[in-house]
Design an enzyme around this catalytic site. Structure first.
Site, PDB file in Angstrom:
ATOM      1  N   CYS A   1       9.579 -25.591  -1.357  1.00 39.99           N
ATOM      2  CA  CYS A   1       9.069 -26.451  -2.279  1.00 39.99           C
ATOM      3  C   CYS A   1       9.191 -26.213  -3.789  1.00 39.99           C
ATOM      4  O   CYS A   1       8.860 -25.060  -4.074  1.00 39.99           O
ATOM      5  CB  CYS A   1       7.675 -26.800  -2.141  1.00 39.99           C
ATOM      6  SG  CYS A   1       7.614 -27.647  -0.264  1.00 39.99           S
TER       7      CYS A   1
ATOM      8  N   CYS B   1       6.395 -24.659  -5.938  1.00 33.92           N
ATOM      9  CA  CYS B   1       5.340 -23.534  -5.165  1.00 33.92           C
ATOM     10  C   CYS B   1       5.858 -22.035  -5.455  1.00 33.92           C
ATOM     11  O   CYS B   1       7.135 -21.775  -4.865  1.00 33.92           O
ATOM     12  CB  CYS B   1       5.539 -24.044  -3.827  1.00 33.92           C
ATOM     13  SG  CYS B   1       4.262 -22.826  -2.724  1.00 33.92           S
TER      14      CYS B   1
ATOM     15  N   GLU C   1      -1.410 -12.454   2.143  1.00 34.14           N
ATOM     16  CA  GLU C   1      -2.607 -12.682   1.368  1.00 34.14           C
ATOM     17  C   GLU C   1      -3.487 -13.523   2.144  1.00 34.14           C
ATOM     18  O   GLU C   1      -2.929 -14.617   2.521  1.00 34.14           O
ATOM     19  CB  GLU C   1      -2.446 -12.770  -0.176  1.00 34.14           C
ATOM     20  CG  GLU C   1      -1.465 -11.719  -0.909  1.00 34.14           C
ATOM     21  CD  GLU C   1      -1.615 -12.005  -2.475  1.00 34.14           C
ATOM     22  OE1 GLU C   1      -1.644 -10.944  -3.151  1.00 34.14           O
ATOM     23  OE2 GLU C   1      -1.117 -13.293  -2.779  1.00 34.14           O
TER      24      GLU C   1
ATOM     25  N   CYS D   1       7.943 -17.921   3.301  1.00 34.43           N
ATOM     26  CA  CYS D   1       8.107 -19.369   3.722  1.00 34.43           C
ATOM     27  C   CYS D   1       9.508 -19.730   3.683  1.00 34.43           C
ATOM     28  O   CYS D   1      10.196 -19.587   2.993  1.00 34.43           O
ATOM     29  CB  CYS D   1       7.202 -20.185   2.828  1.00 34.43           C
ATOM     30  SG  CYS D   1       7.025 -22.032   3.193  1.00 34.43           S
TER      31      CYS D   1
ATOM     32  N   LEU E   1       1.711 -33.766  -0.018  1.00 34.44           N
ATOM     33  CA  LEU E   1       2.525 -34.947   0.077  1.00 34.44           C
ATOM     34  C   LEU E   1       3.280 -35.052  -1.411  1.00 34.44           C
ATOM     35  O   LEU E   1       4.522 -35.031  -1.457  1.00 34.44           O
ATOM     36  CB  LEU E   1       1.346 -36.334   0.031  1.00 34.44           C
ATOM     37  CG  LEU E   1       2.111 -37.652  -0.221  1.00 34.44           C
ATOM     38  CD1 LEU E   1       2.966 -37.851   1.067  1.00 34.44           C
ATOM     39  CD2 LEU E   1       1.086 -38.641  -0.360  1.00 34.44           C
ATOM     40  N   HIS E   2       2.358 -35.005  -2.594  1.00 31.92           N
ATOM     41  CA  HIS E   2       2.962 -34.669  -3.930  1.00 31.92           C
ATOM     42  C   HIS E   2       4.013 -35.851  -4.279  1.00 31.92           C
ATOM     43  O   HIS E   2       4.418 -35.751  -5.543  1.00 31.92           O
ATOM     44  CB  HIS E   2       3.869 -33.386  -3.902  1.00 31.92           C
ATOM     45  CG  HIS E   2       2.938 -32.424  -3.340  1.00 31.92           C
ATOM     46  ND1 HIS E   2       1.651 -32.051  -3.557  1.00 31.92           N
ATOM     47  CD2 HIS E   2       3.279 -31.399  -2.317  1.00 31.92           C
ATOM     48  CE1 HIS E   2       1.020 -31.077  -3.020  1.00 31.92           C
ATOM     49  NE2 HIS E   2       1.994 -30.698  -2.252  1.00 31.92           N
TER      50      HIS E   2
ATOM     51  N   CYS F   1      -3.674 -21.873  -4.869  1.00 30.44           N
ATOM     52  CA  CYS F   1      -2.998 -22.630  -3.903  1.00 30.44           C
ATOM     53  C   CYS F   1      -1.502 -22.761  -4.450  1.00 30.44           C
ATOM     54  O   CYS F   1      -1.049 -23.172  -5.467  1.00 30.44           O
ATOM     55  CB  CYS F   1      -3.493 -24.099  -3.941  1.00 30.44           C
ATOM     56  SG  CYS F   1      -2.611 -24.861  -2.649  1.00 30.44           S
TER      57      CYS F   1
ATOM     58  N   CYS G   1      -9.142 -19.122   3.306  1.00 24.63           N
ATOM     59  CA  CYS G   1      -7.552 -19.840   3.308  1.00 24.63           C
ATOM     60  C   CYS G   1      -6.789 -18.685   4.044  1.00 24.63           C
ATOM     61  O   CYS G   1      -6.332 -17.487   3.525  1.00 24.63           O
ATOM     62  CB  CYS G   1      -7.084 -19.827   1.990  1.00 24.63           C
ATOM     63  SG  CYS G   1      -5.520 -20.618   1.637  1.00 24.63           S
TER      64      CYS G   1
ATOM     65  N   GLU H   1       4.314 -22.207   6.501  1.00 31.38           N
ATOM     66  CA  GLU H   1       4.134 -23.487   7.123  1.00 31.38           C
ATOM     67  C   GLU H   1       3.760 -23.398   8.426  1.00 31.38           C
ATOM     68  O   GLU H   1       4.404 -23.037   9.452  1.00 31.38           O
ATOM     69  CB  GLU H   1       5.490 -24.236   7.218  1.00 31.38           C
ATOM     70  CG  GLU H   1       5.592 -25.459   8.038  1.00 31.38           C
ATOM     71  CD  GLU H   1       4.385 -26.550   7.686  1.00 31.38           C
ATOM     72  OE1 GLU H   1       3.542 -26.771   8.606  1.00 31.38           O
ATOM     73  OE2 GLU H   1       4.649 -27.016   6.486  1.00 31.38           O
TER      74      GLU H   1
ATOM     75  N   SER I   1      -2.855 -27.299   7.090  1.00 36.06           N
ATOM     76  CA  SER I   1      -2.151 -28.132   6.096  1.00 36.06           C
ATOM     77  C   SER I   1      -0.394 -28.005   6.501  1.00 36.06           C
ATOM     78  O   SER I   1       0.025 -26.960   6.676  1.00 36.06           O
ATOM     79  CB  SER I   1      -2.359 -27.676   4.855  1.00 36.06           C
ATOM     80  OG  SER I   1      -1.542 -28.333   3.643  1.00 36.06           O
TER      81      SER I   1
END
Length: 410
Positions: free
Chosen positions: A147, A150, A123, A143, A262-263, A381, A136, A208, A239
């Site tokens: 995370c 996510c 997508e 992935c 970061l988070h 996101c 984007c 990533e 990113s």
């Protein structure tokens, strides 16, 4: 009577497939030198003409946005036919296009099999804003990072995208938005009033990017080439969740804007939220950020920080964030969490988010709270998934979508 087929030749094998074009080499994503080499290797251009012909093709592909050799009018009819026999410049299949009430667009692209693989889907999202249009782009199918907050991370990695497939997302978006010369913007489309429809790109889609470094590098160098797509490197943001060795390479070999997912401000929490932190802990990540070339108040690193209720949203967390980033020219994007079925996290209360943002702003950092975009088409996101992995539409209505905004030069 027994029937036998001779499949020893390329032509015989191709004839058995419904889509013989699948065996053609794509010219999208090749460097100029590789374009010239491909033309000579196919035996359709003499070596002494190869550089000139490669420049012609480059112009048609990346300035004019042509996706059919028949439209390359300053190339002879015979050579166009030869090019069509050997090569492809076709766009990927658009399985679905969704358009939000706020103008956000999301495309589901299907790419053909690679080798013994199967077709794959990714997508790509377009976000129109006043004065800019941001695309984007995905770099992987699925992935590996898992995370915990996510949704994309719940889909296993299928494979890396090629440079061609990364660029194809940009080229197709420009096609659909009328962003090439002599093309019309779709009636009623929400796009910037002036300039390019796609003015900025962010490598923030599925995957990533730094675990697919070579293909991403190749695609972004073509996207920023001044004689082609000509996107400024200050309008390209990559990113990463923190692949430290490739952060150094990104600064040295690409020079695009950098964003860090970061988070969390300590290793214990970040190990849980962003498991790659176990391999590249915060001290290594922050050191790589400090060393990123060309940092200044006009060229800052963006730090992404998703707001999770009672997890990372206290004023003590805000103080720790300011301390962690001290001395780094930075912008801190606060992202209200988008809940999805099965998650154990909740979004921070709005009052908490505002207090957190005020503290960061008062410490001297720009700290915008992302404005919800595309909430009706699941374009969030961290929410992008392939068609086979996506939730049913009835489930998607329960979700909010938070779109990428404020990246790169305005």
């Amino acid at each position: 009577m027994t029937l036998s087929l001779d499949l020893s030749t390329h032509a015989a094998r191709a004839a058995l497939r419904p889509d013989a074009a699948a065996d053609k080499t794509s010219l999208i994503g090749l460097s100029r030198a590789e374009l010239a080499e491909a033309l000579v290797g196919a035996g359709i251009v003499p070596e002494k003409q190869a550089r000139m012909r490669a420049s012609q093709l480059w112009h048609w592909l990346y300035v004019r946005g042509v996706s059919d050799f028949a439209h390359m009018f300053n190339i002879s009819k015979e050579l166009r036919a030869d090019l069509d026999r050997h090569f492809s410049i076709a766009r990927p299949e658009i399985v679905e296009e969704q358009i939000s009430t706020d103008g956000t667009r999301k495309w589901l692209f299907r790419f053909p099999p690679r080798g013994a693989g199967r077709p794959v889907e990714i997508e790509t999202v377009y976000i129109p804003e006043e004065g800019r249009g941001t695309l984007c782009i995905s770099s992987q199918v699925g992935c590996t990072l898992t995370c915990s907050f996510c949704h994309t991370g719940t889909q296993k990695l299928v494979r890396n995208l090629t440079a061609e497939e990364i660029l194809a997302q940009l080229l197709t978006a420009r096609d659909k938005l009328g962003d090439f010369p002599d093309r019309d913007t779709p009636a009623g489309a929400i796009v910037p009033a002036e300039g390019r429809k796609v003015s900025n790109i962010v490598m923030m889609g599925m995957g990533e990017p730094l675990y697919n470094f070579e293909a991403v590098k190749k695609a972004l160098l073509i996207a920023s080439d001044g004689d082609g797509l000509a996107l400024s490197k200050r309008r390209i943001t990559l990113s990463t969740s923190g692949v430290v060795p490739e952060i150094y390479r990104t600064g040295e070999e690409l020079g695009v804007m950098l964003a860090i997912s970061l988070h969390a401000t300590n290793d214990d929490l970040r190990d849980l939220l962003v498991p790659i932190n176990k391999k590249f802990p915060l001290d290594q990540l922050i050191e790589a950020c400090r060393a990123y070339p060309g940092l200044s108040n006009a060229r800052r690193i963006t730090f992404e920080y998703v707001m999770l209720k009672d997890v990372n949203d206290s004023l003590d967390d805000a103080r720790a964030l300011v301390k962690l980033l001290k001395g780094i020219p930075a912008k801190i994007n606060l992202i209200p969490f988008n809940p999805w079925p099965g998650t154990n996290y909740q979004c921070s209360d709005w009052e908490t988010i505002e207090k957190f943002a005020d503290f960061i702003n008062n410490a001297g950092y720009a700290s915008p709270i992302r404005t919800p975009r595309g909430r009706d088409i699941l374009a969030a996101c961290g929410q992008l998934k392939s068609e086979s992995e996506r939730m049913r539409k009835v489930d998607r209505l329960a979700l909010e979508a938070m779109m990428i905004a404020g990246h790169g030069e305005a």
